[in-house]
Design a protein around this motif. Structure first.
Motif, PDB file in Angstrom:
ATOM      1  N   GLN A   1     -55.832 -31.052  11.233  1.00 43.39           N
ATOM      2  CA  GLN A   1     -55.250 -30.230  12.296  1.00 43.39           C
ATOM      3  C   GLN A   1     -56.346 -29.769  13.251  1.00 43.39           C
ATOM      4  N   LEU A   2     -56.358 -30.382  14.402  1.00 44.68           N
ATOM      5  CA  LEU A   2     -57.398 -30.116  15.391  1.00 44.68           C
ATOM      6  C   LEU A   2     -57.437 -28.651  15.810  1.00 44.68           C
ATOM      7  N   ASP A   3     -56.294 -28.045  16.019  1.00 50.24           N
ATOM      8  CA  ASP A   3     -56.269 -26.649  16.457  1.00 50.24           C
ATOM      9  C   ASP A   3     -56.905 -25.731  15.412  1.00 50.24           C
ATOM     10  N   ALA A   4     -56.600 -25.948  14.151  1.00 45.27           N
ATOM     11  CA  ALA A   4     -57.196 -25.143  13.077  1.00 45.27           C
ATOM     12  C   ALA A   4     -58.709 -25.335  13.051  1.00 45.27           C
ATOM     13  N   CYS A   5     -59.139 -26.545  13.288  1.00 45.37           N
ATOM     14  CA  CYS A   5     -60.569 -26.841  13.317  1.00 45.37           C
ATOM     15  C   CYS A   5     -61.256 -26.123  14.471  1.00 45.37           C
ATOM     16  N   LEU A   6     -60.679 -26.171  15.649  1.00 44.42           N
ATOM     17  CA  LEU A   6     -61.269 -25.506  16.813  1.00 44.42           C
ATOM     18  C   LEU A   6     -61.371 -23.998  16.595  1.00 44.42           C
TER      19      LEU A   6
END
Length: 168
Positions: free
Chosen positions: A74-79
């Protein structure tokens, strides 16, 4: 300088992966032996998270990291995790002693070691570790056809300095 470099590198990582779709971020790539860009980012972030936990425990053990698959999928969680790490690192201005615990034995028999180290020394390690993985991420980005926006992404500071000296 260590804190600034750490935050700068993590910010560059965030900016670079923000250009990906979530599908691209989590796509297995042949050029990366079927690993994903997300796997490499997760790996880097979890090392930083282990180090940040040492602020209270005074022990860092990278072997015991969480391995949170959410960070690689999950890109958003990573950012958001990158932002959180940068915020915490930028607040700590003082070095402190910690113990590094590790086990490099590849058999079932444990062979743990403990070494004295410091928070700043481990930040340096994480900078180098992160640059190494950013170089791998750069390979994955190229395989996805993403244009390079920063020629120094995934390049060690000493190499960047040497290129500048040679160019003069």
């Amino acid at each position: 300088m260590i804190i600034e470099t750490t935050c700068h590198n993590l910010t560059k990582l965030k900016e670079r992966i923000a250009a990906l779709s979530e599908e691209e971020y989590a796509r297995p790539l042949e050029v990366l032996n079927q690993s994903t860009i997300g796997m490499h980012v997760r790996h880097v972030l979890e090392f930083y998270e282990c180090l940040l936990e040492s602020k209270s425990s005074k022990v860092v053990n990278y072997d015991l990291r969480k391995r949170d698959i959410t960070l690689e999928m999950q890109l958003d969680a990573c950012l958001k995790t990158i932002e959180k790490i940068v915020d915490v690192i930028s607040e700590e201005k003082d070095d402190f002693s910690i113990v590094l615990e590790a086990d490099y034995c590849e058999t079932e028999v444990a062979a743990p070691i403990s070494l004295p180290t410091t928070y700043f020394r481990e930040l340096l390690y994480n900078i180098e570790h992160g640059v190494h993985h950013m170089a791998i991420i750069k390979i994955g980005m190229r395989a996805l056809g993403k244009p390079e926006t920063d020629e120094n992404f995934g390049v060690a500071a000493s190499t960047i300095r040497n290129k500048k000296i040679c160019a003069q």
